[in-house]
Motif scaffolding. Structure first.
Motif, mmCIF file in Angstrom:
data_model
loop_
_atom_site.group_PDB
_atom_site.id
_atom_site.type_symbol
_atom_site.label_atom_id
_atom_site.label_comp_id
_atom_site.label_asym_id
_atom_site.label_seq_id
_atom_site.Cartn_x
_atom_site.Cartn_y
_atom_site.Cartn_z
ATOM 1 N N LEU A 26 8.467 -7.570 -6.859
ATOM 2 C CA LEU A 26 7.879 -8.876 -6.568
ATOM 3 C C LEU A 26 6.393 -8.750 -6.249
ATOM 4 N N VAL A 27 5.994 -7.705 -5.532
ATOM 5 C CA VAL A 27 4.566 -7.473 -5.269
ATOM 6 C C VAL A 27 3.818 -7.383 -6.597
ATOM 7 N N ARG A 28 4.382 -6.672 -7.555
ATOM 8 C CA ARG A 28 3.752 -6.512 -8.870
ATOM 9 C C ARG A 28 3.537 -7.869 -9.550
ATOM 10 N N GLU A 29 4.457 -8.815 -9.327
ATOM 11 C CA GLU A 29 4.348 -10.159 -9.914
ATOM 12 C C GLU A 29 3.315 -11.027 -9.203
ATOM 13 N N CYS A 30 3.002 -10.699 -7.972
ATOM 14 C CA CYS A 30 2.174 -11.555 -7.122
ATOM 15 C C CYS A 30 0.727 -11.089 -7.089
ATOM 16 N N LYS A 31 0.051 -11.188 -8.204
ATOM 17 C CA LYS A 31 -1.362 -10.825 -8.266
ATOM 18 C C LYS A 31 -2.135 -11.791 -7.379
ATOM 19 N N PRO A 32 -3.117 -11.351 -6.659
ATOM 20 C CA PRO A 32 -3.831 -10.080 -6.696
ATOM 21 C C PRO A 32 -3.392 -9.083 -5.630
ATOM 22 N N LEU A 33 -2.146 -9.113 -5.184
ATOM 23 C CA LEU A 33 -1.706 -8.179 -4.148
ATOM 24 C C LEU A 33 -1.834 -6.737 -4.614
ATOM 25 N N ASP A 34 -2.214 -5.878 -3.689
ATOM 26 C CA ASP A 34 -2.264 -4.445 -3.967
ATOM 27 C C ASP A 34 -0.841 -3.908 -3.988
ATOM 28 N N GLU A 35 -0.541 -3.113 -5.002
ATOM 29 C CA GLU A 35 0.770 -2.467 -5.058
ATOM 30 C C GLU A 35 0.758 -1.241 -4.171
ATOM 31 N N ASN A 36 1.784 -1.113 -3.365
ATOM 32 C CA ASN A 36 2.011 0.102 -2.601
ATOM 33 C C ASN A 36 3.110 0.860 -3.325
ATOM 34 N N SER A 37 3.484 2.001 -2.817
ATOM 35 C CA SER A 37 4.583 2.744 -3.427
ATOM 36 C C SER A 37 5.914 2.094 -3.046
ATOM 37 N N VAL A 38 6.947 2.362 -3.821
ATOM 38 C CA VAL A 38 8.286 1.894 -3.473
ATOM 39 C C VAL A 38 8.662 2.470 -2.113
ATOM 40 N N TYR A 39 8.272 3.715 -1.871
ATOM 41 C CA TYR A 39 8.567 4.342 -0.584
ATOM 42 C C TYR A 39 7.960 3.534 0.568
ATOM 43 N N CYS A 40 6.721 3.103 0.417
ATOM 44 C CA CYS A 40 6.082 2.266 1.437
ATOM 45 C C CYS A 40 6.897 0.997 1.652
ATOM 46 N N ASN A 41 7.321 0.356 0.571
ATOM 47 C CA ASN A 41 8.115 -0.871 0.700
ATOM 48 C C ASN A 41 9.468 -0.591 1.350
ATOM 49 N N LEU A 42 10.056 0.573 1.082
ATOM 50 C CA LEU A 42 11.308 0.954 1.750
ATOM 51 C C LEU A 42 11.092 1.094 3.257
ATOM 52 N N LEU A 43 9.975 1.687 3.655
ATOM 53 C CA LEU A 43 9.669 1.809 5.085
ATOM 54 C C LEU A 43 9.458 0.436 5.716
ATOM 55 N N GLN A 44 8.786 -0.444 5.000
ATOM 56 C CA GLN A 44 8.595 -1.800 5.521
ATOM 57 C C GLN A 44 9.938 -2.490 5.732
ATOM 58 N N CYS A 45 10.870 -2.267 4.809
ATOM 59 C CA CYS A 45 12.180 -2.928 4.862
ATOM 60 C C CYS A 45 13.139 -2.283 5.854
ATOM 61 N N THR A 46 12.790 -1.116 6.363
ATOM 62 C CA THR A 46 13.662 -0.436 7.325
ATOM 63 C C THR A 46 12.955 -0.260 8.668
ATOM 64 N N HIS A 47 11.918 0.561 8.717
ATOM 65 C CA HIS A 47 11.217 0.834 9.968
ATOM 66 C C HIS A 47 10.585 -0.417 10.565
ATOM 67 N N PHE A 48 10.119 -1.328 9.728
ATOM 68 C CA PHE A 48 9.426 -2.524 10.187
ATOM 69 C C PHE A 48 10.222 -3.804 9.914
ATOM 70 N N ALA A 49 11.520 -3.672 9.704
ATOM 71 C CA ALA A 49 12.355 -4.830 9.340
ATOM 72 C C ALA A 49 12.302 -5.947 10.375
ATOM 73 N N ASP A 50 12.154 -5.594 11.655
ATOM 74 C CA ASP A 50 12.116 -6.622 12.703
ATOM 75 C C ASP A 50 10.913 -7.543 12.586
ATOM 76 N N THR A 51 9.868 -7.075 11.906
ATOM 77 C CA THR A 51 8.650 -7.884 11.783
ATOM 78 C C THR A 51 8.316 -8.208 10.330
ATOM 79 N N CYS A 52 9.312 -8.084 9.459
ATOM 80 C CA CYS A 52 9.163 -8.454 8.053
ATOM 81 C C CYS A 52 10.264 -9.449 7.693
#
Length: 172
Positions: A26-52
């Motif tokens: 979805l990030v890739r579809e939402c230009k002009p957002l910077d793409e991070n790695s899938v690993y970064c997005n996995l951390l956002q969805c787990t380590h930072f899930a309470d604030t995402c």
């Protein structure tokens, strides 16, 4: 905890590890957002899930917000990225996701929202102006990361937007 917005049958919920790869797509579809790695997005969805948050419609991600409380000042919520799929735009979904995060217990005591936006990103500028208005808060901006900070990669300067004081977080 998930909440459903009946008007559009969109469920807002905390992300899980299973959302990492779809969020990356979805990030890739939402230009002009910077793409991070899938690993970064996995951390956002787990380590930072309470604030995402993710927004889901018909089993598909149609929006997300990633962010965290600032380690040096937990009264500040730093919004890293917000994205809404083309089909979900124009209905206030971005603002609803932000306000949903700010109302969570995990954001108790947050009184300020910060984010960075380039000058050319008019959609994000409009979104954050709408958030400030909905919160009855003041919004200010100043240059935060210059183009040179990005190492000559052709990235525009990023401006720090500060919205305060917030009204939606629970106080505690």
């Amino acid at each position: 905890m998930s909440t459903t917005t009946d008007s559009q049958e969109i469920t807002l919920r905390q992300p899980t590890a299973e959302d990492g790869a779809p969020l990356h797509a979805l990030v890739r579809e939402c230009k002009p957002l910077d793409e991070n790695s899938v690993y970064c997005n996995l951390l956002q969805c787990t380590h930072f899930a309470d604030t995402c948050i993710v927004a889901e419609k018909g089993g598909r991600l149609v929006g997300f917000v990633t962010g965290y409380r600032m380690p040096r000042d937990p009264s500040i919520y730093f919004l890293w990225q917000v994205g809404v799929a083309a089909g979900g735009r124009g209905h206030g979904l971005g603002r609803r996701m932000i306000q949903s995060i700010l109302s969570r217990d995990s954001c108790r005591g947050v009184t300020e929202l910060n984010t960075t936006i380039t000058r050319s990103n008019t959609a994000s500028r409009a979104l954050f102006a709408a958030v400030a208005e909905a919160e009855g808060a003041q919004m200010s901006e100043h240059e935060y990361f210059t183009a040179e900070h990005f190492g000559g990669a052709g990235h525009e300067a990023e401006y720090l937007f500060r919205i305060a004081p917030l009204s939606s977080p629970p106080r505690g």
